[in-house]
Design a protein around this motif. Structure first.
Motif, PDB file in Angstrom:
ATOM      1  N   GLY A  59      33.811  52.489  49.567  1.00  0.00           N
ATOM      2  CA  GLY A  59      34.003  51.219  48.872  1.00  0.00           C
ATOM      3  C   GLY A  59      34.189  51.425  47.383  1.00  0.00           C
ATOM      4  N   ARG A  60      33.407  52.333  46.814  1.00  0.00           N
ATOM      5  CA  ARG A  60      33.527  52.660  45.394  1.00  0.00           C
ATOM      6  C   ARG A  60      34.902  53.277  45.112  1.00  0.00           C
ATOM      7  NH1 ARG A  60      32.396  51.100  40.779  1.00  0.00           N
ATOM      8  NH2 ARG A  60      30.404  50.512  41.595  1.00  0.00           N
ATOM      9  N   GLU A  61      35.337  54.151  46.005  1.00  0.00           N
ATOM     10  CA  GLU A  61      36.653  54.778  45.849  1.00  0.00           C
ATOM     11  C   GLU A  61      37.763  53.722  45.885  1.00  0.00           C
ATOM     12  OE1 GLU A  61      39.311  58.237  48.042  1.00  0.00           O
ATOM     13  OE2 GLU A  61      37.178  58.062  48.521  1.00  0.00           O
ATOM     14  N   LEU A  62      37.652  52.764  46.803  1.00  0.00           N
ATOM     15  CA  LEU A  62      38.628  51.681  46.877  1.00  0.00           C
ATOM     16  C   LEU A  62      38.619  50.869  45.588  1.00  0.00           C
ATOM     17  CD1 LEU A  62      40.704  49.928  48.356  1.00  0.00           C
ATOM     18  CD2 LEU A  62      38.782  48.691  49.378  1.00  0.00           C
ATOM     19  N   PHE A  63      37.432  50.542  45.079  1.00  0.00           N
ATOM     20  CA  PHE A  63      37.348  49.780  43.835  1.00  0.00           C
ATOM     21  C   PHE A  63      38.006  50.535  42.686  1.00  0.00           C
ATOM     22  CE2 PHE A  63      35.294  48.696  39.821  1.00  0.00           C
ATOM     23  CZ  PHE A  63      35.633  47.358  39.760  1.00  0.00           C
ATOM     24  N   ASP A  64      37.833  51.836  42.642  1.00  0.00           N
ATOM     25  CA  ASP A  64      38.447  52.630  41.577  1.00  0.00           C
ATOM     26  C   ASP A  64      39.967  52.521  41.599  1.00  0.00           C
ATOM     27  OD1 ASP A  64      35.940  53.396  40.691  1.00  0.00           O
ATOM     28  OD2 ASP A  64      35.987  55.343  41.694  1.00  0.00           O
ATOM     29  N   PHE A  65      40.552  52.305  42.779  1.00  0.00           N
ATOM     30  CA  PHE A  65      41.994  52.089  42.877  1.00  0.00           C
ATOM     31  C   PHE A  65      42.374  50.655  42.477  1.00  0.00           C
ATOM     32  CE2 PHE A  65      41.841  55.727  45.857  1.00  0.00           C
ATOM     33  CZ  PHE A  65      42.817  56.515  45.256  1.00  0.00           C
ATOM     34  N   LEU A  66      41.506  49.693  42.792  1.00  0.00           N
ATOM     35  CA  LEU A  66      41.794  48.290  42.512  1.00  0.00           C
ATOM     36  C   LEU A  66      41.594  47.910  41.048  1.00  0.00           C
ATOM     37  CD1 LEU A  66      40.037  46.577  45.539  1.00  0.00           C
ATOM     38  CD2 LEU A  66      42.487  46.869  45.190  1.00  0.00           C
ATOM     39  N   GLU A  67      40.643  48.522  40.405  1.00  0.00           N
ATOM     40  CA  GLU A  67      40.277  48.127  39.041  1.00  0.00           C
ATOM     41  C   GLU A  67      41.453  48.146  38.056  1.00  0.00           C
ATOM     42  OE1 GLU A  67      36.553  48.723  36.033  1.00  0.00           O
ATOM     43  OE2 GLU A  67      37.186  50.456  37.205  1.00  0.00           O
ATOM     44  N   PRO A  68      42.319  49.159  38.078  1.00  0.00           N
ATOM     45  CA  PRO A  68      43.445  49.143  37.139  1.00  0.00           C
ATOM     46  C   PRO A  68      44.410  47.971  37.352  1.00  0.00           C
ATOM     47  CG  PRO A  68      43.121  51.352  38.005  1.00  0.00           C
ATOM     48  CD  PRO A  68      42.251  50.427  38.799  1.00  0.00           C
ATOM     49  N   LEU A  69      44.389  47.363  38.521  1.00  0.00           N
ATOM     50  CA  LEU A  69      45.269  46.230  38.793  1.00  0.00           C
ATOM     51  C   LEU A  69      44.790  44.938  38.116  1.00  0.00           C
ATOM     52  CD1 LEU A  69      45.991  46.829  42.572  1.00  0.00           C
ATOM     53  CD2 LEU A  69      47.451  47.395  40.619  1.00  0.00           C
ATOM     54  N   ASP A  70      43.556  44.950  37.612  1.00  0.00           N
ATOM     55  CA  ASP A  70      42.997  43.744  37.007  1.00  0.00           C
ATOM     56  C   ASP A  70      43.831  43.259  35.823  1.00  0.00           C
ATOM     57  OD1 ASP A  70      41.020  41.668  36.620  1.00  0.00           O
ATOM     58  OD2 ASP A  70      40.327  42.839  34.902  1.00  0.00           O
ATOM     59  N   ALA A  71      44.194  44.154  34.925  1.00  0.00           N
ATOM     60  CA  ALA A  71      44.980  43.761  33.748  1.00  0.00           C
ATOM     61  C   ALA A  71      46.321  43.168  34.171  1.00  0.00           C
ATOM     62  CB  ALA A  71      45.181  44.953  32.821  1.00  0.00           C
ATOM     63  N   TYR A  72      46.959  43.786  35.150  1.00  0.00           N
ATOM     64  CA  TYR A  72      48.236  43.267  35.638  1.00  0.00           C
ATOM     65  C   TYR A  72      48.053  41.886  36.266  1.00  0.00           C
ATOM     66  CZ  TYR A  72      52.414  42.544  38.380  1.00  0.00           C
ATOM     67  OH  TYR A  72      53.533  41.989  38.923  1.00  0.00           O
ATOM     68  N   ALA A  73      47.010  41.721  37.054  1.00  0.00           N
ATOM     69  CA  ALA A  73      46.762  40.442  37.720  1.00  0.00           C
ATOM     70  C   ALA A  73      46.496  39.341  36.692  1.00  0.00           C
ATOM     71  CB  ALA A  73      45.595  40.565  38.687  1.00  0.00           C
ATOM     72  N   GLN A  74      45.755  39.666  35.638  1.00  0.00           N
ATOM     73  CA  GLN A  74      45.482  38.691  34.577  1.00  0.00           C
ATOM     74  C   GLN A  74      46.785  38.276  33.897  1.00  0.00           C
ATOM     75  OE1 GLN A  74      42.526  37.278  33.980  1.00  0.00           O
ATOM     76  NE2 GLN A  74      41.525  38.525  35.533  1.00  0.00           N
ATOM     77  N   LYS A  75      47.622  39.245  33.588  1.00  0.00           N
ATOM     78  CA  LYS A  75      48.917  38.980  32.941  1.00  0.00           C
ATOM     79  C   LYS A  75      49.815  38.145  33.844  1.00  0.00           C
ATOM     80  CE  LYS A  75      52.873  41.431  30.997  1.00  0.00           C
ATOM     81  NZ  LYS A  75      53.446  42.749  30.739  1.00  0.00           N
ATOM     82  N   TRP A  76      49.861  38.514  35.104  1.00  0.00           N
ATOM     83  CA  TRP A  76      50.695  37.806  36.080  1.00  0.00           C
ATOM     84  C   TRP A  76      50.208  36.365  36.260  1.00  0.00           C
ATOM     85  CZ3 TRP A  76      49.401  36.546  41.394  1.00  0.00           C
ATOM     86  CH2 TRP A  76      50.482  36.064  42.115  1.00  0.00           C
ATOM     87  N   GLY A  77      48.868  36.201  36.335  1.00  0.00           N
ATOM     88  CA  GLY A  77      48.310  34.874  36.504  1.00  0.00           C
ATOM     89  C   GLY A  77      48.646  33.950  35.345  1.00  0.00           C
ATOM     90  N   LYS A  78      48.669  34.465  34.131  1.00  0.00           N
ATOM     91  CA  LYS A  78      49.011  33.648  32.953  1.00  0.00           C
ATOM     92  C   LYS A  78      50.486  33.262  32.964  1.00  0.00           C
ATOM     93  CE  LYS A  78      45.392  35.453  30.014  1.00  0.00           C
ATOM     94  NZ  LYS A  78      45.059  36.281  28.858  1.00  0.00           N
ATOM     95  N   ALA A  79      51.318  34.114  33.562  1.00  0.00           N
ATOM     96  CA  ALA A  79      52.754  33.845  33.606  1.00  0.00           C
ATOM     97  C   ALA A  79      53.116  32.753  34.613  1.00  0.00           C
ATOM     98  CB  ALA A  79      53.518  35.132  33.942  1.00  0.00           C
ATOM     99  N   LEU A  80      52.216  32.485  35.529  1.00  0.00           N
ATOM    100  CA  LEU A  80      52.508  31.453  36.555  1.00  0.00           C
ATOM    101  C   LEU A  80      52.456  30.075  36.000  1.00  0.00           C
ATOM    102  CD1 LEU A  80      50.703  32.854  39.703  1.00  0.00           C
ATOM    103  CD2 LEU A  80      53.118  32.898  39.168  1.00  0.00           C
TER     104      LEU A  80
END
Length: 80
Positions: A59-80
């Motif tokens: 689970g920790r390993e999966l989170f380590d892959f997901l965490e870098p996507l946070d900045a992109y998701a925040q940026k994408w969410g603001k663009a909507l």
């Protein structure tokens, strides 16, 4: 993935996990949360500890892959 994200900081009790989810995504019923936790346990991503629910090594390993996507998701969410 919200459960994985909420457990990244450490073990969380069921009620605290339900409250954290409610703040981010809206209310989740205990039965739905329980079913999702069960699925994550079967996938070996989450385990029950004395302190509540926690991420396993996988689970920790999966989170380590997901965490870098946070900045992109925040940026994408603001663009909507």
């Amino acid at each position: 993935m919200g459960i994985i994200w909420n457990l990244a900081a450490g073990p969380v009790t069921f009620r605290a996990l339900q409250a954290l989810h409610g703040r981010r995504s809206g209310i989740i019923s205990p039965s739905v949360l329980n079913a999702r936790i069960k699925d994550l346990q079967e996938a070996r991503l989450v385990e029950r500890t004395l302190d509540g629910y926690a991420l396993t090594g996988l689970g920790r390993e999966l989170f380590d892959f997901l965490e870098p996507l946070d900045a992109y998701a925040q940026k994408w969410g603001k663009a909507l």
